[in-house]
Design a protein around this motif. Structure first.
Motif, PDB file in Angstrom:
ATOM      1  N   LEU A 126      -2.080 -16.141 -76.584  1.00 48.85           N
ATOM      2  CA  LEU A 126      -0.737 -16.291 -76.040  1.00 48.85           C
ATOM      3  C   LEU A 126       0.031 -14.972 -76.039  1.00 48.85           C
ATOM      4  CD1 LEU A 126       0.395 -19.629 -77.714  1.00 48.85           C
ATOM      5  CD2 LEU A 126      -0.536 -19.310 -75.427  1.00 48.85           C
ATOM      6  N   SER A 127      -0.083 -14.215 -77.111  1.00 48.77           N
ATOM      7  CA  SER A 127       0.705 -12.988 -77.241  1.00 48.77           C
ATOM      8  C   SER A 127       0.250 -11.942 -76.228  1.00 48.77           C
ATOM      9  CB  SER A 127       0.610 -12.432 -78.663  1.00 48.77           C
ATOM     10  OG  SER A 127      -0.744 -12.227 -79.023  1.00 48.77           O
ATOM     11  N   GLN A 128       1.199 -11.119 -75.838  1.00 43.00           N
ATOM     12  CA  GLN A 128       0.932 -10.056 -74.876  1.00 43.00           C
ATOM     13  C   GLN A 128       0.178  -8.915 -75.559  1.00 43.00           C
ATOM     14  OE1 GLN A 128       1.909 -10.537 -71.609  1.00 43.00           O
ATOM     15  NE2 GLN A 128       2.463 -12.546 -72.401  1.00 43.00           N
ATOM     16  N   ASP A 129      -0.613  -8.184 -74.783  1.00 45.35           N
ATOM     17  CA  ASP A 129      -1.389  -7.081 -75.338  1.00 45.35           C
ATOM     18  C   ASP A 129      -0.515  -5.962 -75.895  1.00 45.35           C
ATOM     19  OD1 ASP A 129      -3.820  -8.299 -74.873  1.00 45.35           O
ATOM     20  OD2 ASP A 129      -4.047  -7.408 -72.887  1.00 45.35           O
ATOM     21  N   ASP A 130       0.701  -5.820 -75.372  1.00 42.78           N
ATOM     22  CA  ASP A 130       1.579  -4.749 -75.850  1.00 42.78           C
ATOM     23  C   ASP A 130       2.375  -5.160 -77.102  1.00 42.78           C
ATOM     24  OD1 ASP A 130       3.264  -6.561 -74.618  1.00 42.78           O
ATOM     25  OD2 ASP A 130       4.466  -5.042 -73.596  1.00 42.78           O
ATOM     26  N   ASN A 131       2.137  -6.348 -77.609  1.00 44.54           N
ATOM     27  CA  ASN A 131       2.799  -6.813 -78.823  1.00 44.54           C
ATOM     28  C   ASN A 131       2.036  -6.266 -80.025  1.00 44.54           C
ATOM     29  OD1 ASN A 131       3.700  -8.209 -81.054  1.00 44.54           O
ATOM     30  ND2 ASN A 131       3.583 -10.218 -80.097  1.00 44.54           N
ATOM     31  N   LYS A 132       2.600  -5.267 -80.673  1.00 47.22           N
ATOM     32  CA  LYS A 132       1.919  -4.647 -81.812  1.00 47.22           C
ATOM     33  C   LYS A 132       2.218  -5.350 -83.132  1.00 47.22           C
ATOM     34  CE  LYS A 132       5.554  -1.210 -82.426  1.00 47.22           C
ATOM     35  NZ  LYS A 132       5.882   0.202 -82.415  1.00 47.22           N
ATOM     36  N   TYR A 133       3.114  -6.343 -83.113  1.00 49.25           N
ATOM     37  CA  TYR A 133       3.550  -6.979 -84.346  1.00 49.25           C
ATOM     38  C   TYR A 133       2.728  -8.198 -84.744  1.00 49.25           C
ATOM     39  CZ  TYR A 133       7.505  -3.997 -83.297  1.00 49.25           C
ATOM     40  OH  TYR A 133       8.289  -2.918 -83.002  1.00 49.25           O
ATOM     41  N   PHE A 134       2.249  -8.959 -83.771  1.00 43.82           N
ATOM     42  CA  PHE A 134       1.414 -10.115 -84.087  1.00 43.82           C
ATOM     43  C   PHE A 134       0.534 -10.469 -82.899  1.00 43.82           C
ATOM     44  CE2 PHE A 134       5.328 -12.213 -82.486  1.00 43.82           C
ATOM     45  CZ  PHE A 134       4.802 -13.065 -81.526  1.00 43.82           C
ATOM     46  N   THR A 135      -0.491 -11.266 -83.201  1.00 45.16           N
ATOM     47  CA  THR A 135      -1.364 -11.837 -82.189  1.00 45.16           C
ATOM     48  C   THR A 135      -1.317 -13.344 -82.383  1.00 45.16           C
ATOM     49  OG1 THR A 135      -2.801  -9.904 -82.355  1.00 45.16           O
ATOM     50  CG2 THR A 135      -3.695 -11.826 -81.232  1.00 45.16           C
ATOM     51  N   SER A 136      -1.186 -14.065 -81.274  1.00 39.19           N
ATOM     52  CA  SER A 136      -1.119 -15.524 -81.374  1.00 39.19           C
ATOM     53  C   SER A 136      -2.083 -16.171 -80.392  1.00 39.19           C
ATOM     54  CB  SER A 136       0.305 -16.011 -81.122  1.00 39.19           C
ATOM     55  OG  SER A 136       0.740 -15.632 -79.840  1.00 39.19           O
ATOM     56  N   TYR A 137      -2.528 -17.367 -80.779  1.00 34.86           N
ATOM     57  CA  TYR A 137      -3.504 -18.119 -80.005  1.00 34.86           C
ATOM     58  C   TYR A 137      -3.117 -19.595 -80.000  1.00 34.86           C
ATOM     59  CZ  TYR A 137      -6.407 -14.041 -81.082  1.00 34.86           C
ATOM     60  OH  TYR A 137      -6.884 -12.761 -81.220  1.00 34.86           O
TER      61      TYR A 137
ATOM     62  N   SER B 198       4.551  -4.988 -88.382  1.00 30.67           N
ATOM     63  CA  SER B 198       5.760  -5.810 -88.448  1.00 30.67           C
ATOM     64  C   SER B 198       6.822  -5.173 -89.344  1.00 30.67           C
ATOM     65  CB  SER B 198       5.433  -7.218 -88.940  1.00 30.67           C
ATOM     66  OG  SER B 198       4.931  -7.188 -90.263  1.00 30.67           O
ATOM     67  N   GLU B 199       6.397  -4.290 -90.211  1.00 31.20           N
ATOM     68  CA  GLU B 199       7.345  -3.596 -91.090  1.00 31.20           C
ATOM     69  C   GLU B 199       8.379  -2.821 -90.276  1.00 31.20           C
ATOM     70  OE1 GLU B 199       7.116  -1.061 -95.191  1.00 31.20           O
ATOM     71  OE2 GLU B 199       5.514  -0.729 -93.731  1.00 31.20           O
ATOM     72  N   ASP B 200       7.990  -2.357 -89.085  1.00 33.86           N
ATOM     73  CA  ASP B 200       8.874  -1.553 -88.232  1.00 33.86           C
ATOM     74  C   ASP B 200       9.618  -2.386 -87.194  1.00 33.86           C
ATOM     75  OD1 ASP B 200       7.960   0.747 -89.548  1.00 33.86           O
ATOM     76  OD2 ASP B 200       6.218   0.855 -88.224  1.00 33.86           O
ATOM     77  N   MET B 201       9.477  -3.684 -87.234  1.00 29.98           N
ATOM     78  CA  MET B 201      10.084  -4.550 -86.240  1.00 29.98           C
ATOM     79  C   MET B 201      11.602  -4.616 -86.438  1.00 29.98           C
ATOM     80  SD  MET B 201       8.761  -8.385 -85.250  1.00 29.98           S
ATOM     81  CE  MET B 201       8.764  -8.903 -86.951  1.00 29.98           C
ATOM     82  N   GLU B 202      12.300  -4.770 -85.331  1.00 30.02           N
ATOM     83  CA  GLU B 202      13.749  -4.964 -85.346  1.00 30.02           C
ATOM     84  C   GLU B 202      14.045  -6.440 -85.067  1.00 30.02           C
ATOM     85  OE1 GLU B 202      15.963  -2.580 -86.013  1.00 30.02           O
ATOM     86  OE2 GLU B 202      14.432  -1.014 -86.195  1.00 30.02           O
ATOM     87  N   ASP B 203      15.245  -6.881 -85.384  1.00 31.59           N
ATOM     88  CA  ASP B 203      15.631  -8.274 -85.144  1.00 31.59           C
ATOM     89  C   ASP B 203      15.421  -8.678 -83.689  1.00 31.59           C
ATOM     90  OD1 ASP B 203      16.372  -8.279 -87.792  1.00 31.59           O
ATOM     91  OD2 ASP B 203      18.474  -8.795 -87.425  1.00 31.59           O
ATOM     92  N   GLU B 204      15.801  -7.810 -82.769  1.00 30.66           N
ATOM     93  CA  GLU B 204      15.670  -8.133 -81.338  1.00 30.66           C
ATOM     94  C   GLU B 204      14.210  -8.245 -80.920  1.00 30.66           C
ATOM     95  OE1 GLU B 204      17.976  -9.313 -79.250  1.00 30.66           O
ATOM     96  OE2 GLU B 204      19.217  -9.229 -81.052  1.00 30.66           O
TER      97      GLU B 204
ATOM     98  N   PHE C  95       8.159  -7.765 -92.506  1.00 31.99           N
ATOM     99  CA  PHE C  95       9.507  -7.716 -91.954  1.00 31.99           C
ATOM    100  C   PHE C  95      10.406  -8.656 -92.760  1.00 31.99           C
ATOM    101  CE2 PHE C  95      12.399  -9.683 -88.680  1.00 31.99           C
ATOM    102  CZ  PHE C  95      13.214  -8.579 -88.497  1.00 31.99           C
ATOM    103  N   SER C  96      11.516  -8.137 -93.243  1.00 35.85           N
ATOM    104  CA  SER C  96      12.462  -8.978 -93.989  1.00 35.85           C
ATOM    105  C   SER C  96      13.542  -9.473 -93.042  1.00 35.85           C
ATOM    106  CB  SER C  96      13.100  -8.186 -95.133  1.00 35.85           C
ATOM    107  OG  SER C  96      12.123  -7.830 -96.073  1.00 35.85           O
ATOM    108  N   MET C  97      13.621 -10.778 -92.879  1.00 36.89           N
ATOM    109  CA  MET C  97      14.616 -11.366 -91.987  1.00 36.89           C
ATOM    110  C   MET C  97      15.962 -11.499 -92.700  1.00 36.89           C
ATOM    111  SD  MET C  97      12.686 -14.368 -89.882  1.00 36.89           S
ATOM    112  CE  MET C  97      11.830 -15.155 -91.235  1.00 36.89           C
TER     113      MET C  97
END
Length: 141
Positions: free
Chosen positions: A6-17, A33-39, A70-72
């Motif tokens: 499901l996840s796009q190839d340019d998504n470096k934070y997670f992979t989903s199926y 995911s450590e570098d992910m932003e809220d948006e 990532f800390s929400m």
């Protein structure tokens, strides 16, 4: 039927199926995911939710958070419960969710708080350290 990415190839934070045979949504977080932003989180989770609702038979979630770093914030936890978790449970209130715990204490705490925001999940969600145990529980083996 196959296991569909499901996840796009340019998504470096997670992979989903989505595994059509099992009716299982699987999400595997990456250390990036450590570098992910809220948006980033909001955008990517909404995309996955939109793709997933196309499948009528989603019965199980396997969330591999071992590399979730990532800390929400409390606001993002509420948003996630309202816009993602509760929407998926509206579709199927009996979805069983197995969560592999994050190695990062703060990230894990934020995940648990986000999940607990939605009271529907308390009966059907369980945390694991071992992937095989999680899979066995979720499938009732």
């Amino acid at each position: 039927m196959p296991r569909i990415k499901l996840s796009q190839d340019d998504n470096k934070y997670f992979t989903s199926y989505f595994d059509e045979d099992l009716g299982m949504y699987e999400l595997f977080w990456n250390k990036e995911s450590e570098d992910m932003e809220d948006e980033d989180y909001k955008t990517l989770m909404l995309k996955d939710k939109e793709l997933l609702v196309a499948y009528p038979d989603v019965d199980f979630f396997l969330l591999d958070n071992r590399n979730f770093l990532f800390s929400m914030s409390p606001d993002l936890q509420e948003w996630s419960a309202r816009e993602i978790t509760s929407k998926m449970f509206e579709k199927n209130p009996n979805i069983r969710t197995a969560i592999l715990v994050s190695s990062d204490f703060i990230a894990q705490l934020s995940i648990e708080q986000a999940i607990e925001e939605d009271e529907q999940t308390n009966e059907t969600t369980k945390y694991f350290e071992d992937e095989q145990e999680a899979r066995e529980w979720i499938l009732g083996l």
